[in-house]
Design an enzyme around this catalytic site. Sequence first.
Site, short mmCIF file in Angstrom:
data_model
loop_
_atom_site.label_atom_id
_atom_site.label_comp_id
_atom_site.label_asym_id
_atom_site.label_seq_id
_atom_site.Cartn_x
_atom_site.Cartn_y
_atom_site.Cartn_z
N HIS A 1 79.02 36.33 33.39
CA HIS A 1 80.48 36.38 33.23
C HIS A 1 80.86 35.22 32.32
O HIS A 1 81.50 34.26 32.73
CB HIS A 1 81.14 36.25 34.60
CG HIS A 1 82.58 36.65 34.63
ND1 HIS A 1 82.99 37.97 34.68
CD2 HIS A 1 83.73 35.92 34.60
CE1 HIS A 1 84.31 38.03 34.70
NE2 HIS A 1 84.78 36.80 34.65
N SER B 1 87.70 39.13 31.25
CA SER B 1 87.98 38.88 32.66
C SER B 1 89.45 39.19 32.97
O SER B 1 89.91 40.30 32.73
CB SER B 1 87.59 37.45 33.03
OG SER B 1 87.55 37.27 34.43
N ASP C 1 76.41 40.17 35.45
CA ASP C 1 77.72 39.59 35.79
C ASP C 1 77.87 39.55 37.31
O ASP C 1 77.84 40.59 37.96
CB ASP C 1 78.82 40.45 35.17
CG ASP C 1 80.21 39.81 35.27
OD1 ASP C 1 80.47 39.10 36.26
OD2 ASP C 1 81.03 40.04 34.37
#
Length: 281
Positions: free
Chosen positions: A260, A102, A232
Amino acid sequence: MANLTIRRGEVELATEAFGHSSDPALLLIMGAMASMLWWPEEFCEQLAAQGRFVIRYDNRDTGLSTTYPPGEPGYTLSDMAEDAVAILDGYGIKTADIVGISLGGFIAQRVALAHPDRIRTLTVMSSSPLGIDGLPPFTDAYSEHAATGETVDWTDRTSVLDFMLRDSHMIAGTAHPHDAVATRRLIERDMDRARSFASATNHFMIEGGDGDKHLAAADLRVPLLVIHGTADPIFPIAHGEALANAVSGAKLQRIEGGGHELHRNDWPQITDAIAAHAGTS
């Protein structure tokens, strides 16, 4: 597991290492608002068991690392990239395999662009390529949820815990059941350990730094592996595909139904992919 605090000027960075220091180093960079705890100990131990000296750490404004007043971040993403290099220096490591997830994926790309000589291989998870616009935004459901973050009282434990639990459920994938009980324990542990948990919201305010507009994933010159969940909701799979397509020789590992997150059921696929990629160095 060994703890070491790395100092870079006035900044302190809390780190933990797994495995043998004589093995090739693997540095893990976590995402926004998440301390090193979100790289679970067992996950790190599994990577170490594959012959890597694994280091995880608290980014600024998380865990036991230096914090800033909420709303007043005193650093940029470029500074966070230099923090990662300072950690390698603190351990006496010349080169390492780097894994970023991320926000950590953006940081890892910056490290690779600014210091390619320090990186053997790069793995970017659940992130997006630098320098490429026009990719799909958050899903509508996640956008609606994220907007409620503006109403959270980040000084109130109950308010924060409720939002974080909803957030963890929203970013979960579709392939495996979401473990709300384990997630609650992790969030509470993260909150209890943090110097200032509210300061982690600074991650949503930090800017890129000098020369940011010139950074492009296409300029990466280190072996790249992209790991991305097909479900995601923050960075849809098109982001991972765009990153892999932008870099010559890059590989894309899809996590079918993955969100995610680092779901325990996906660990074998993720750790095996990272170890195989690092083994090319």
